[in-house]
Design an enzyme around this catalytic site. Structure first.
Site, PDB file in Angstrom:
ATOM      1  NE  ARG A 159      -0.680   1.863   3.584  1.00 60.91           N
ATOM      2  CZ  ARG A 159       0.424   2.589   3.741  1.00 60.91           C
ATOM      3  NH1 ARG A 159       1.592   2.029   3.996  1.00 60.91           N
ATOM      4  NH2 ARG A 159       0.385   3.901   3.634  1.00 60.91           N
ATOM      5  N   GLY A 160       0.218   2.414  -0.190  1.00 59.20           N
ATOM      6  CA  GLY A 160       0.960   3.662  -0.307  1.00 59.20           C
ATOM      7  C   GLY A 160       1.168   3.938  -1.795  1.00 59.20           C
ATOM      8  CB  ALA A 161       0.445   6.947  -3.821  1.00 56.84           C
ATOM      9  NE  ARG A 172      -6.156   0.709  -2.217  1.00 54.86           N
ATOM     10  CZ  ARG A 172      -5.644   1.319  -1.148  1.00 54.86           C
ATOM     11  NH1 ARG A 172      -4.365   1.160  -0.842  1.00 54.86           N
ATOM     12  NH2 ARG A 172      -6.392   2.106  -0.397  1.00 54.86           N
ATOM     13  CD  GLN A 202      -3.939   2.688   6.604  1.00 52.12           C
ATOM     14  OE1 GLN A 202      -4.610   3.098   7.557  1.00 52.12           O
ATOM     15  NE2 GLN A 202      -4.479   2.446   5.430  1.00 52.12           N
ATOM     16  CG  ASP A 246      -3.209   7.992  -1.779  1.00 49.07           C
ATOM     17  OD1 ASP A 246      -3.189   8.473  -0.626  1.00 49.07           O
ATOM     18  OD2 ASP A 246      -2.849   6.831  -2.039  1.00 49.07           O
ATOM     19  CG  ASN A 285      -2.796  11.595   2.268  1.00 51.09           C
ATOM     20  OD1 ASN A 285      -2.176  10.704   1.692  1.00 51.09           O
ATOM     21  ND2 ASN A 285      -2.604  11.872   3.552  1.00 51.09           N
ATOM     22  CE  LYS A 286      -5.739   5.673   4.053  1.00 51.72           C
ATOM     23  NZ  LYS A 286      -6.612   4.742   3.288  1.00 51.72           N
TER      24      LYS A 286
HETATM   25  O1  MRU Z   1      -4.946   3.199   1.776  1.00 48.13           O
HETATM   26  P1  MRU Z   1      -3.469   3.436   1.833  1.00 48.13           P
HETATM   27  O2  MRU Z   1      -2.843   2.929   3.073  1.00 48.13           O
HETATM   28  O3  MRU Z   1      -2.774   2.931   0.589  1.00 48.13           O
HETATM   29  O4  MRU Z   1      -3.328   5.019   1.851  1.00 48.13           O
HETATM   30  C1  MRU Z   1      -2.046   5.581   1.785  1.00 48.13           C
HETATM   31  C2  MRU Z   1      -2.017   7.045   1.978  1.00 48.13           C
HETATM   32  O5  MRU Z   1      -3.018   7.712   2.059  1.00 48.13           O
HETATM   33  C3  MRU Z   1      -0.658   7.684   1.958  1.00 48.13           C
HETATM   34  O6  MRU Z   1      -0.653   8.847   2.734  1.00 48.13           O
HETATM   35  C4  MRU Z   1      -0.282   8.044   0.514  1.00 48.13           C
HETATM   36  O7  MRU Z   1      -0.404   6.941  -0.341  1.00 48.13           O
HETATM   37  C5  MRU Z   1       1.099   8.584   0.423  1.00 48.13           C
HETATM   38  S1  MRU Z   1       2.318   7.330   0.636  1.00 48.13           S
HETATM   39  C6  MRU Z   1       3.850   7.998   0.346  1.00 48.13           C
END
Ligand code: MRU
Length: 353
Positions: free
Chosen positions: A44-46, A87, A194, A235, A245-246
């Site tokens: 996970r994470g962009a 996703r 997270q 994201d 973002n989250k």
């Molecule tokens: O649902 P996730 O855990 O993939 O969400 C991730 C985030 O929102 C992060 O802040 C974002 O991807 C930046 S990661 C460098």
């Protein structure tokens, strides 16, 4: 710790759903396992999604059962479509898929071996660009913080979320080594934690002083004057600077504005999507209601309750003080700062959505 890697012709990744209790690495030569890992947030994470998707396409094209170009094209297209549907919000995934598709299409006339070799070269380049971007973001972003700042972050934008040292956490760790960080407040980040599970794990390993809070505690800290800056990842950043973002990021930006605290985004340029005009146009993933009705596998809400479970929210550009990218620090007005950026691949991402 490398979150997603290419090792001996297979993808190796740390299963983030098991952290912090267990540091378990999975290794697979099956692109569908990577796709499932993305859907389940094991990866996970962009930026990490983009790297993992690129490696997954290498696995699909490299299947040893494939001998003809027809079979390779079919396998590649199937994997491309499956990964594109995994996703929807993080644009890095689509940027990586578009780059890989372009390389594949240019290489099809050269034969199976050439396609495989060039795809792997492109995937490794995507990985290396992210490693380099993370390092530069850390160096540049640290300059935004005053000595002994107390910083608030949300979700996890660390090494786990990238191929390198992270985005927001790269800034934080780099700033800490320069004496610019006294303490990091970490939002737990409901519903999947997270922040509690991953960001505290990373900050602990880096030796950065940190305090875990529930998401709803942030307001009290602002009111006490305990937060000197907010820094989070992204994201997808729309052409006008609106940033997804989250979920839970937007309320922090509103709190920051109210209390006169700077609010910063740290993200590579691969997270900027100039084909999406504003935040209203960013597709926001909705997750399984069970992620809200349950915590740690235990039901915490009545059976059948109605749930709204967006994974992300959008912070409007006017609340963002700066976006730290590897190409420099973008300052308001963000729309024109983004328009001035020169980077390739515009116009390609839409084709794989
Ligand atoms: O649902 P996730 O855990 O993939 O969400 C991730 C985030 O929102 C992060 O802040 C974002 O991807 C930046 S990661 C460098």
């Amino acid at each position: 710790m490398v979150a997603v890697d290419w090792v001996g012709g297979s993808v190796r990744f740390i299963d983030q759903t098991r952290l912090p209790a267990e540091e378990r690495f999975e290794q697979t030569a099956d692109w569908r396992v990577v796709e499932e890992a993305i859907r389940a947030l094991r990866i996970r994470g962009a930026p990490a999604l983009g790297v993992a998707a690129a490696f997954a396409l290498c696995l699909a094209a490299g299947d040893p059962r494939i001998t003809s170009m027809n079979d390779l094209q079919l396998a590649f297209r199937t994997a491309l479509e499956g990964l594109a549907a995994s996703r929807p919000t993080a644009v890095n995934l689509f940027t990586a898929l578009a780059r890989m598709r372009r390389v594949a299409e240019h290489s099809f006339p050269s034969g199976v071996a050439a396609v495989r070799e060039r795809l792997l070269r492109e995937a490794l380049a995507i990985r290396q660009e992210d490693v380099d971007a993370c390092r530069t973001i850390g160096e540049l972003g640290a300059q935004l913080l005053e000595a002994r700042s107390t910083v608030l972050t949300h979700c996890n934008a660390g090494a786990l979320a990238t191929a390198g040292t992270g985005t927001a956490l790269s800034v934080i760790v780099s700033a800490w080594t320069q004496g610019r960080i006294a303490r990091v407040y970490v939002d737990e980040t409901r519903p999947l934690f997270q922040g509690a599970r991953l960001t505290t794990w990373e900050l602990g390993r880096a030796g950065v002083p940190h305090t875990l809070i529930t998401d709803s505690t942030a307001g009290s800290l602002f009111r006490r004057g305990a937060i000197s800056a907010v820094i989070v990842g992204a994201d997808r950043i729309a052409a006008n600077g609106d940033t997804a973002n989250k979920v839970g990021t937007y309320p922090l930006a509103v709190l920051a504005l109210h209390h006169g605290v700077p609010f910063f985004i740290a993200a590579p340029t691969s997270t900027i999507d100039r084909e999406t005009p504003t935040g209203d146009d960013i597709p926001i993933e909705e997750r399984d209601p069970a992620e809200v009705t349950h915590a740690g596998g235990i039901r915490i809400a009545p059976e059948g309750v109605e749930v709204f479970a967006p994974a992300f929210d959008v912070t409007p550009q006017e609340l963002i003080g700066a976006i730290v990218t590897e190409a420099g620090i973008l300052r308001p007005p963000l729309a024109s700062a983004i328009a001035r950026l020169a980077f390739p691949a515009d116009g390609e991402r839409a084709e794989v959505r």
